[in-house]
Design a protein around this motif. Structure first.
Motif, mmCIF file in Angstrom:
data_model
loop_
_atom_site.group_PDB
_atom_site.id
_atom_site.type_symbol
_atom_site.label_atom_id
_atom_site.label_comp_id
_atom_site.label_asym_id
_atom_site.label_seq_id
_atom_site.Cartn_x
_atom_site.Cartn_y
_atom_site.Cartn_z
ATOM 1 N N ALA A 591 0.831 -1.208 0.000
ATOM 2 C CA ALA A 591 0.000 0.000 0.000
ATOM 3 C C ALA A 591 0.862 1.253 0.000
ATOM 4 C CB ALA A 591 -0.925 -0.005 1.217
ATOM 5 N N LEU A 592 1.979 1.233 0.727
ATOM 6 C CA LEU A 592 2.876 2.388 0.767
ATOM 7 C C LEU A 592 3.465 2.664 -0.609
ATOM 8 C CD1 LEU A 592 4.515 4.551 2.270
ATOM 9 C CD2 LEU A 592 6.212 2.780 2.784
ATOM 10 N N VAL A 593 3.968 1.625 -1.263
ATOM 11 C CA VAL A 593 4.533 1.796 -2.605
ATOM 12 C C VAL A 593 3.476 2.353 -3.554
ATOM 13 C CG1 VAL A 593 5.526 0.589 -4.574
ATOM 14 C CG2 VAL A 593 6.252 -0.014 -2.260
ATOM 15 N N ASN A 594 2.266 1.806 -3.481
ATOM 16 C CA ASN A 594 1.187 2.288 -4.339
ATOM 17 C C ASN A 594 0.874 3.754 -4.065
ATOM 18 O OD1 ASN A 594 -1.374 1.735 -6.098
ATOM 19 N ND2 ASN A 594 -2.166 2.629 -4.214
ATOM 20 N N ASN A 595 0.830 4.143 -2.790
ATOM 21 C CA ASN A 595 0.445 5.511 -2.443
ATOM 22 C C ASN A 595 1.510 6.531 -2.792
ATOM 23 O OD1 ASN A 595 -1.807 4.261 -1.461
ATOM 24 N ND2 ASN A 595 -1.786 5.282 0.513
ATOM 25 N N LEU A 596 2.784 6.134 -2.720
ATOM 26 C CA LEU A 596 3.840 7.053 -3.144
ATOM 27 C C LEU A 596 3.675 7.410 -4.622
ATOM 28 C CD1 LEU A 596 6.940 5.536 -1.310
ATOM 29 C CD2 LEU A 596 5.709 7.635 -0.752
ATOM 30 N N PHE A 597 3.245 6.435 -5.419
ATOM 31 C CA PHE A 597 2.920 6.714 -6.818
ATOM 32 C C PHE A 597 1.588 7.452 -6.929
ATOM 33 C CE2 PHE A 597 6.005 3.293 -7.495
ATOM 34 C CZ PHE A 597 6.736 3.802 -8.562
ATOM 35 N N GLU A 598 0.633 7.060 -6.100
ATOM 36 C CA GLU A 598 -0.721 7.620 -6.192
ATOM 37 C C GLU A 598 -0.728 9.128 -5.996
ATOM 38 O OE1 GLU A 598 -4.855 7.449 -6.737
ATOM 39 O OE2 GLU A 598 -3.402 5.835 -6.938
ATOM 40 N N ILE A 599 0.025 9.609 -5.006
ATOM 41 C CA ILE A 599 0.058 11.046 -4.739
ATOM 42 C C ILE A 599 0.558 11.805 -5.963
ATOM 43 C CG2 ILE A 599 1.201 12.850 -3.389
ATOM 44 C CD1 ILE A 599 1.155 10.990 -1.002
ATOM 45 N N ARG A 600 1.643 11.344 -6.540
ATOM 46 C CA ARG A 600 2.234 12.057 -7.682
ATOM 47 C C ARG A 600 1.413 11.861 -8.947
ATOM 48 N NH1 ARG A 600 4.929 15.470 -4.551
ATOM 49 N NH2 ARG A 600 5.600 14.224 -2.769
ATOM 50 N N VAL A 601 0.820 10.680 -9.098
ATOM 51 C CA VAL A 601 -0.029 10.446 -10.269
ATOM 52 C C VAL A 601 -1.258 11.346 -10.216
ATOM 53 C CG1 VAL A 601 -1.587 8.774 -11.324
ATOM 54 C CG2 VAL A 601 0.739 8.111 -10.781
ATOM 55 N N ASP A 602 -1.904 11.424 -9.051
ATOM 56 C CA ASP A 602 -3.065 12.310 -8.908
ATOM 57 C C ASP A 602 -2.667 13.760 -9.126
ATOM 58 O OD1 ASP A 602 -4.657 10.152 -8.381
ATOM 59 O OD2 ASP A 602 -4.770 10.457 -6.221
ATOM 60 N N ALA A 603 -1.511 14.152 -8.579
ATOM 61 C CA ALA A 603 -1.042 15.527 -8.767
ATOM 62 C C ALA A 603 -0.742 15.808 -10.234
ATOM 63 C CB ALA A 603 0.206 15.763 -7.913
ATOM 64 N N TRP A 604 -0.091 14.850 -10.893
ATOM 65 C CA TRP A 604 0.266 15.036 -12.306
ATOM 66 C C TRP A 604 -0.966 15.171 -13.185
ATOM 67 C CZ3 TRP A 604 -0.749 11.700 -16.457
ATOM 68 C CH2 TRP A 604 -0.117 12.029 -17.653
#
Length: 793
Positions: A591-604
């Motif tokens: 979940a941590l690995v996914n969320n580190l991507f999720e934050i930047r993907v949502d921001a992008w």
């Protein structure tokens, strides 16, 4: 930039810039004059500065590590810290008491956009009798206009060279959305300023949740590494793998007739994996505490972002609600006549239809679970017969690692994931249709109603298969002489001697991993491809540089429920991380690995691929907060039950601390030697029924007894095949463990909830100070002015 009907322009009293691109496309840029801004700032109770904050802020405990932590914060030269002010709801008649340095900067762009959209969404354009047609939303839905959206301030990857043009989008991309900034903290104040409080609070919660996951991931990873390093030293795992112990134990067939006898040591690798599983509920309790600290952090944001009293204000009705108000009634509170869209009876009918539809779809999910269970039983029979007889040649190199249980679990989990995704797509449209049919009055009521429907469905859809494996599979199987049958035909499937934890881990891994991959494809690839195609189809070769409003028109509109799906995705993930963490300690890591991507993907995507959204106010994360609290509380019970009923922890502890003599030999005090032998009951093969008796093989070995996982008296005992005393000791220990763990955790939660206040003391002080200043500056000053006027008269 808004595309408007002439009557809407009149309501807005705006200055417009008109540009005709071609005969079919026309852009209208809308500007709100100062008088209109002041009027609607008062209507919407927007809080604005009255005085700089004169309370000293407490120093951060991390200030001593500033030389290290500064590298994890956005560039201070690009994002300067904003001044803090005490604020009050704007009043047009008391303009001189507000802190106004520059009229052009007094109302932020997000405030301007919110006020403009408020006017546009309520301005009537057609009235026929009692039927009113109004609002830009209605015109957009009817296809009269193509789009209505606020403008981005500049290009995301090129800084504007104009002096009076802000570069907030460029700064957000550089310091937040760009992949190179993945390690930096989020500039929440700038996000809130540019996109509004509703999007700001989402990213604040996502960032806080990710920090909590980082701590949980360290614990989970430590448990996994410890288990991996010590799996070779596990006594009972050694016994399973030992050719002289597990190799000589013949297990009973796990299906009727065609399944063969098998050796216990064939599950050696699986037993090593299960032997040191992290059996604990500490992580679920950790997330309960984390939610308490989220409340405190949320209270700080509420004050800083001026949303403390937002929900106390009367929320205006949705335009869709107002458009269908045709029945007259007397308001029970004000006594004034008003129009509503349906009678009391009509509302009951609508709600009943909605509840019935939701229940039908939940029953449909349960039916799919039963179908997958039947598939498990049928396929387990196939894998058992073929793997035991080496008929699947492709799997021969992996025969040591591939068991019938594992093969069945992997294929069933993949099918379950596909069914889950299909049902999600179908139900999503049904849930929106039901909520639209119920016609909630306000936007908050609409979102809360949709949230409840979607979460109930998603909860059953995603977790039902996991609950089946954790709490139902292998629990009611009988014994070889009298097995239990599902639907009177299929023999209920069993767990192997190590339990069902490895199956539960497989199910969680496939669903969590598949869901994360699918969501990222949807969130990144699809908007990018759509924008690429749209730009290619609408490009004008003669123009080298197109205006800002046309560039934004080529971007994708953010879906009305875009943020709703982001919350739903994270809440479902939160359930996977907390509800079953005792069986899968690596869940927080994934979940941590996914969320580190999720934050930047949502921001992008929100910064580069979508048009700028209309800013909205939000005090908190809404209905998701009680849902998260409910999941965290439920997680304590589920993890305690997983440890008690799914893992082997309690039987092992009972065996370890027991000093009695068991049916299969003397128990060596305070050691785990002999546990495998004591946990397997003996069955006389002559007691098989004609239907379930396995067919004779060509082997000359005659098997007179076999073993099965249970605690029953052996053949020849006066109470043969009945539960022995060890069984009842284990059951009592399991129930006691669940009760003790739940009471301890819930008591600690109660104590911590009392000790840790939801609102920090410093925030309470600032709220009181702000209310005092509001009363003195705005109200008492007005009273003095009134007294002076009366004295003059």
């Amino acid at each position: 930039m808004f595309l408007l009907h002439p009557s809407l322009l009149f309501q807005l009293n705006s200055l417009c810039l008109l540009q005709v691109v071609d005969e079919k496309l026309m852009f209208v840029k809308v500007h709100m004059p100062w008088e209109v801004l002041c009027t609607y700032a008062e209507v919407l109770h927007i809080k604005l500065p009255i005085q700089p904050n004169d309370l000293s802020s407490r120093p951060s405990p991390w200030r001593f590590f500033s030389c290290i932590t500064k590298h994890f914060y956005p560039n201070e030269e690009l994002i300067t810290k904003e001044s803090e002010f005490f604020t009050a709801p704007f009043e047009k008649d008391r303009l001189e008491y507000f802190y106004i340095k520059d009229k052009d900067l007094f109302f932020t762009p997000s405030m301007r956009s919110r006020m403009a959209y408020y006017i546009l969404s309520r301005a009537p354009y057609e009235i026929r009798g009692h039927i009113k047609k109004f609002g830009i939303t209605k015109l957009l839905d009817g296809g009269v206009y193509k789009a209505a959206y606020p403008l981005h301030d500049c290009r995301f990857n090129v800084r504007s060279t104009e002096e009076d043009c802000p570069n907030e989008r460029f700064v957000l991309y550089e310091e937040w959305a760009h992949p190179k900034s993945f390690y930096k903290m989020q500039p929440l104040d700038l996000i809130r300023k540019y996109y509004g409080e509703k999007i700001g609070i989402y990213f604040a919660w996502l960032g806080f949740y990710t920090k909590m996951l980082a701590l949980a991931a360290v614990v989970g990873l430590g448990c996994f590494i410890y288990g991996y390093k010590t799996q070779e030293t596990s006594t009972w795992s050694k016994e399973v793998c030992d050719p002289e112990i597990g190799g000589k134990i013949v297990m009973c067939p796990q299906c009727d007739r065609f399944c063969k006898y098998w050796r216990l040591n064939s599950t050696c690798e699986a037993s090593k994996w299960r032997s040191n599983n992290a059996d604990n509920t500490a992580l679920s309790f950790f997330f309960i505490i984390a939610l308490l600290f989220w409340k405190r952090y949320q209270a700080e944001l509420e004050y800083e972002w001026d949303t403390v009293e937002f929900l106390e204000q009367e929320e205006p009705p949705r335009p869709e609600y107002e458009a269908k108000c045709i029945y007259e009634r007397k308001n029970p509170i004000t006594g004034v006549k008003e129009y509503v869209p349906f009678t009391t009876c009509g509302r009951c009918v609508r709600v009943s239809i909605g509840i019935g539809t939701v229940l039908f779809w939940i029953l449909l999910i349960l039916a799919s679970i039963v179908a997958i269970t039947v598939y498990r039983l049928a396929v387990f029979f196939v894998f058992s017969t073929k793997l035991r007889t080496q008929e699947i040649k492709e799997l021969e190199p992996f025969k040591e690692y591939v068991t019938p249980q594992m093969a069945t679990s992997v294929t069933a989990s993949l099918i379950s994931f596909v069914v889950i995704m299909i049902l999600n797509i179908l139900y999503e449209r049904v849930a929106i249709w039901i909520t639209d049919f119920e016609l909630p009055r306000t936007k908050s009521e609409y979102e809360n109603s949709l949230t409840l429907k979607m979460f109930l469905f998603q909860f059953v859809n995603y977790y039902s298969s996991c609950f089946y494996i954790a709490f139902a599979k292998g629990k009611a199987v009988g014994y070889p002489k009298e097995p239990v049958y599902l639907l009177g035909k299929y023999r209920n499937e069993e767990c192997d001697p190590g339990g069902c934890l490895i199956e539960l881990t497989t199910q969680l891994s496939i669903i969590m991993g598949g869901k994360a991959i699918w969501n990222n494809i949807q969130e990144v690839l699809i908007p990018w491809v759509k924008n690429l195609i749209f730009r290619y189809c609408t490009r004008v070769p003669s123009q080298k540089v197109i205006p800002r409003w046309e560039q934004d028109y080529q971007l994708q509109p953010l879906p009305k429920l875009g943020l709703f799906y982001e919350y739903l995705e994270m809440v479902i993930q939160f359930g996977f991380v907390t509800l079953f963490v005792a069986s899968f300690p690596l869940a927080p890591v994934l979940a941590l690995v996914n969320n580190l991507f999720e934050i930047r993907v949502d921001a992008w995507k929100i910064t580069t691929q979508f048009r700028r959204v209309v800013p909205e106010k939000a005090q908190d994360i809404g209905a998701w907060q009680p849902i998260l609290q409910g999941i965290a509380i439920l997680a304590v019970a589920t993890n305690a039950m997983i440890i008690a009923f799914t893992s082997d922890m309690i039987p092992r502890l009972v065996y370890y601390w027991s000093f009695s003599v068991y049916p299969y030999g003397n128990h060596p005090n305070n050691t785990m030697e002999g546990y495998i032998n004591s946990s397997l009951s003996i069955f006389n093969t002559s007691d098989f029924s004609d239907f379930s008796k396995p067919e004779q093989s060509n082997s000359s070995l005659i098997i007179s007894t076999c073993r099965y996982r249970d605690f029953r008296f052996p053949p020849g005992h006066p109470r043969q095949y009945e539960y022995n005393g060890y069984y009842w000791h284990v059951i009592a220990a399991k129930v006691a463990f669940i009760i003790v763990v739940e009471h301890i955790v819930y008591f600690l939660k109660f104590v911590l909830s009392y000790v840790i206040p939801d609102v920090p003391y410093s925030v309470k002080e600032q709220i009181k100070r702000e209310k005092y200043l509001t009363q003195v500056i705005l109200h008492e000053t007005n009273l003095k002015a009134g007294d002076q006027t009366s004295e003059t008269n």
